[in-house]
Design a protein around this motif. Sequence first.
Motif, PDB file in Angstrom:
ATOM      1  N   ASN A  38       0.830  -1.198   0.000  1.00 53.07           N
ATOM      2  CA  ASN A  38       0.000   0.000   0.000  1.00 53.07           C
ATOM      3  C   ASN A  38       0.870   1.256   0.000  1.00 53.07           C
ATOM      4  N   ALA A  39       1.870   1.299   0.860  1.00 48.11           N
ATOM      5  CA  ALA A  39       2.734   2.488   0.954  1.00 48.11           C
ATOM      6  C   ALA A  39       3.523   2.711  -0.333  1.00 48.11           C
ATOM      7  N   GLN A  40       3.920   1.617  -0.980  1.00 42.73           N
ATOM      8  CA  GLN A  40       4.647   1.705  -2.252  1.00 42.73           C
ATOM      9  C   GLN A  40       3.775   2.372  -3.314  1.00 42.73           C
ATOM     10  N   LEU A  41       2.512   1.976  -3.370  1.00 40.57           N
ATOM     11  CA  LEU A  41       1.588   2.590  -4.325  1.00 40.57           C
ATOM     12  C   LEU A  41       1.366   4.060  -3.994  1.00 40.57           C
ATOM     13  N   GLN A  42       1.148   4.358  -2.716  1.00 42.75           N
ATOM     14  CA  GLN A  42       0.888   5.750  -2.323  1.00 42.75           C
ATOM     15  C   GLN A  42       2.050   6.662  -2.713  1.00 42.75           C
ATOM     16  N   GLN A  43       3.276   6.170  -2.547  1.00 39.29           N
ATOM     17  CA  GLN A  43       4.441   6.971  -2.916  1.00 39.29           C
ATOM     18  C   GLN A  43       4.478   7.219  -4.419  1.00 39.29           C
ATOM     19  N   ALA A  44       4.233   6.153  -5.183  1.00 40.13           N
ATOM     20  CA  ALA A  44       4.314   6.276  -6.642  1.00 40.13           C
ATOM     21  C   ALA A  44       3.252   7.221  -7.193  1.00 40.13           C
ATOM     22  N   VAL A  45       2.020   7.088  -6.743  1.00 36.62           N
ATOM     23  CA  VAL A  45       0.968   7.960  -7.279  1.00 36.62           C
ATOM     24  C   VAL A  45       1.016   9.336  -6.627  1.00 36.62           C
ATOM     25  N   GLY A  46       1.539   9.412  -5.394  1.00 32.49           N
ATOM     26  CA  GLY A  46       1.672  10.709  -4.730  1.00 32.49           C
ATOM     27  C   GLY A  46       2.606  11.635  -5.474  1.00 32.49           C
ATOM     28  N   ASP A  47       3.636  11.080  -6.074  1.00 36.04           N
ATOM     29  CA  ASP A  47       4.578  11.890  -6.853  1.00 36.04           C
ATOM     30  C   ASP A  47       3.899  12.526  -8.065  1.00 36.04           C
ATOM     31  N   LEU A  48       2.745  11.961  -8.456  1.00 34.24           N
ATOM     32  CA  LEU A  48       2.000  12.491  -9.610  1.00 34.24           C
ATOM     33  C   LEU A  48       0.769  13.275  -9.182  1.00 34.24           C
ATOM     34  N   GLY A  49       0.617  13.482  -7.856  1.00 34.16           N
ATOM     35  CA  GLY A  49      -0.489  14.298  -7.370  1.00 34.16           C
ATOM     36  C   GLY A  49      -1.756  13.543  -7.028  1.00 34.16           C
ATOM     37  N   PHE A  50      -1.641  12.223  -6.784  1.00 33.57           N
ATOM     38  CA  PHE A  50      -2.818  11.413  -6.481  1.00 33.57           C
ATOM     39  C   PHE A  50      -2.608  10.582  -5.212  1.00 33.57           C
ATOM     40  N   PHE A  51      -3.674   9.944  -4.752  1.00 36.48           N
ATOM     41  CA  PHE A  51      -3.574   8.922  -3.713  1.00 36.48           C
ATOM     42  C   PHE A  51      -4.651   7.885  -3.946  1.00 36.48           C
ATOM     43  N   TRP A  52      -4.436   6.709  -3.350  1.00 36.70           N
ATOM     44  CA  TRP A  52      -5.469   5.667  -3.350  1.00 36.70           C
ATOM     45  C   TRP A  52      -6.079   5.684  -1.962  1.00 36.70           C
ATOM     46  N   PRO A  53      -7.391   5.894  -1.818  1.00 42.65           N
ATOM     47  CA  PRO A  53      -7.978   6.179  -0.512  1.00 42.65           C
ATOM     48  C   PRO A  53      -7.731   5.161   0.607  1.00 42.65           C
ATOM     49  N   PRO A  54      -7.790   3.839   0.392  1.00 48.04           N
ATOM     50  CA  PRO A  54      -7.576   2.946   1.540  1.00 48.04           C
ATOM     51  C   PRO A  54      -6.220   3.171   2.210  1.00 48.04           C
ATOM     52  N   ASP A  55      -6.235   3.404   3.517  1.00 48.57           N
ATOM     53  CA  ASP A  55      -5.002   3.712   4.251  1.00 48.57           C
ATOM     54  C   ASP A  55      -4.975   2.999   5.599  1.00 48.57           C
ATOM     55  N   PRO A  56      -4.949   1.661   5.590  1.00 49.56           N
ATOM     56  CA  PRO A  56      -4.893   0.946   6.870  1.00 49.56           C
ATOM     57  C   PRO A  56      -3.634   1.276   7.653  1.00 49.56           C
ATOM     58  N   THR A  57      -3.681   1.048   8.961  1.00 48.24           N
ATOM     59  CA  THR A  57      -2.529   1.329   9.814  1.00 48.24           C
ATOM     60  C   THR A  57      -1.298   0.558   9.360  1.00 48.24           C
ATOM     61  N   SER A  58      -1.506  -0.610   8.778  1.00 48.05           N
ATOM     62  CA  SER A  58      -0.390  -1.459   8.336  1.00 48.05           C
ATOM     63  C   SER A  58       0.071  -1.131   6.919  1.00 48.05           C
ATOM     64  N   ALA A  59      -0.194   0.090   6.431  1.00 45.46           N
ATOM     65  CA  ALA A  59       0.088   0.441   5.034  1.00 45.46           C
ATOM     66  C   ALA A  59       1.536   0.173   4.625  1.00 45.46           C
ATOM     67  N   ALA A  60       2.468   0.300   5.545  1.00 36.64           N
ATOM     68  CA  ALA A  60       3.878   0.105   5.206  1.00 36.64           C
ATOM     69  C   ALA A  60       4.196  -1.343   4.872  1.00 36.64           C
ATOM     70  N   THR A  61       3.367  -2.272   5.341  1.00 32.32           N
ATOM     71  CA  THR A  61       3.672  -3.693   5.154  1.00 32.32           C
ATOM     72  C   THR A  61       2.553  -4.497   4.500  1.00 32.32           C
ATOM     73  N   CYS A  62       1.349  -3.976   4.402  1.00 31.01           N
ATOM     74  CA  CYS A  62       0.254  -4.746   3.810  1.00 31.01           C
ATOM     75  C   CYS A  62       0.216  -4.556   2.301  1.00 31.01           C
ATOM     76  N   THR A  63      -0.321  -5.557   1.599  1.00 35.02           N
ATOM     77  CA  THR A  63      -0.354  -5.524   0.141  1.00 35.02           C
ATOM     78  C   THR A  63      -1.714  -5.075  -0.387  1.00 35.02           C
ATOM     79  N   ILE A  64      -1.700  -4.618  -1.627  1.00 34.70           N
ATOM     80  CA  ILE A  64      -2.951  -4.232  -2.279  1.00 34.70           C
ATOM     81  C   ILE A  64      -3.876  -5.446  -2.400  1.00 34.70           C
ATOM     82  N   GLY A  65      -3.319  -6.606  -2.722  1.00 35.44           N
ATOM     83  CA  GLY A  65      -4.141  -7.808  -2.799  1.00 35.44           C
ATOM     84  C   GLY A  65      -4.836  -8.105  -1.497  1.00 35.44           C
TER      85      GLY A  65
END
Length: 468
Positions: free
Chosen positions: A122-149
């Motif tokens: 989750n955190a990997q995705l947020q970083q990648a899309v954040g650099d382009l001005g976006f975010f993906w709304p789901p933000d669980p506490t475990s975002a640094a270690t949990c997967t999109i799947g």
Amino acid sequence: MNTDNPIPELSGGLRRSLAGIAGDGGLLTDPADCWPYGYDNSRRHALPQAVMFATDESQVVALVALCRDAGIPLTARGRGTGTTGATVPDRGGIVLSFERMDSILRILPNDRLAIVQPGVLNAQLQQAVGDLGFFWPPDPTSAATCTIGGNLAYNSAGPRAVKYGTARESTLGLRVVTGRGESLRTGVMTTKGVVGYDLTRLVIGSEGTLALITEATLKLTPLPETKRTLRATYGDIHSAAAAVSAIMAQPIIPCALEFMDGSAIEMVRHYAEFDLPDGAGAVLMIELDGSAACIEESVSAIGEVARNPGLLELRRAESKEEIAALWKTRKALSPTLRHIAPKKINEDVVVPVSRMGEFIEGLERLSRTTGIRIVNFGHAGNGNIHVNLLIDPDDPDEVARAAECLDAVFALVLSLDGTLSGEHGVGIEKRDFVGQELDPAALALMTEIKRCFDPAGILNVGKGFPQG
């Protein structure tokens, strides 16, 4: 598959077939190597007979077909951050790890979407899309270690769900492999589409019991221009609950509305600096986002409705450092509770926002009558409460009282028109209670849907529904 029968051992032929599908370095069969892949954050553990690491969809198709024909249970896994035992292979069989399918395939800013494999963090995705001005709304506490799947399998959310919704609302389509061994595409690449049944939303939240997600098309949201954070402290939880109802009844929707009760506050104070007025019995953390031109008006409006006779203090975080400290405290609460009570019972339930006060009052009564300490926090804007029963697992009497208390908690939730899980799923932990929420006709229909997707009954056997 009849789960009463013993699971077949992996014969030499099956091992060779698995190795052929997995390729070099893609298969574990030694129990010592498989051991780490038998757990999740529920603290449950069961040893799989093998672990396979997929790197593309064709391997998933081949593995599912092999398991289908051999009658071997297949359990999908991301990084094991779930709390309900949904990725624990308690029937043995094979664990399919998606951690190596971790590519962000495409980001299409003009269409506000990203296409990713299930092992992306989750955190990997947020970083990648954040650099382009976006975010993906789901933000669980475990975002640094949990997967999109995993986020999709559980329909995970987090604080932002109050404004932006859950994974279901932020996913346009999927590629999946059903228990039949068939790959298919669900959903669309657009924000509108009503052709056929909505299989995307059906698969999301199904905890790997219907199909295995191999790719996801995610709907992105532009980053807001600015944010503001408020902390409201109340003398008691009832005043805080009244404030939540008032906030959610007016037009401005916070992007986060979190709460902690008095017991949670007391615990945090032992482990971190938390400057609160005397007599604090509950805290709301309120975050607003939006246009820089309108944000101050929004802050004023929310601050006004948050005021009631129980308010002790309304403080605004003015600097990035203050904001970070505020959220650090909230996000540290669950790990703190794990430290104090490693075997605590952590339930994620939801009640209508207007009935939160009744629910908390009922929990206080249960704590007094059973002698079980209950600590509550969570996503107040959704009525999503994390109810923590702190117990000593080595005390049989306390364990028995906790079981009685948990039954009563679930009965209370349902009496208030709530639901037994908001974002943690069902897995093993709650499967025996599902029949209290769903009526027999609904359960029967869901059984038929499961059979249609997975006729051999190999996908995540024994999870999500009462056994019988």
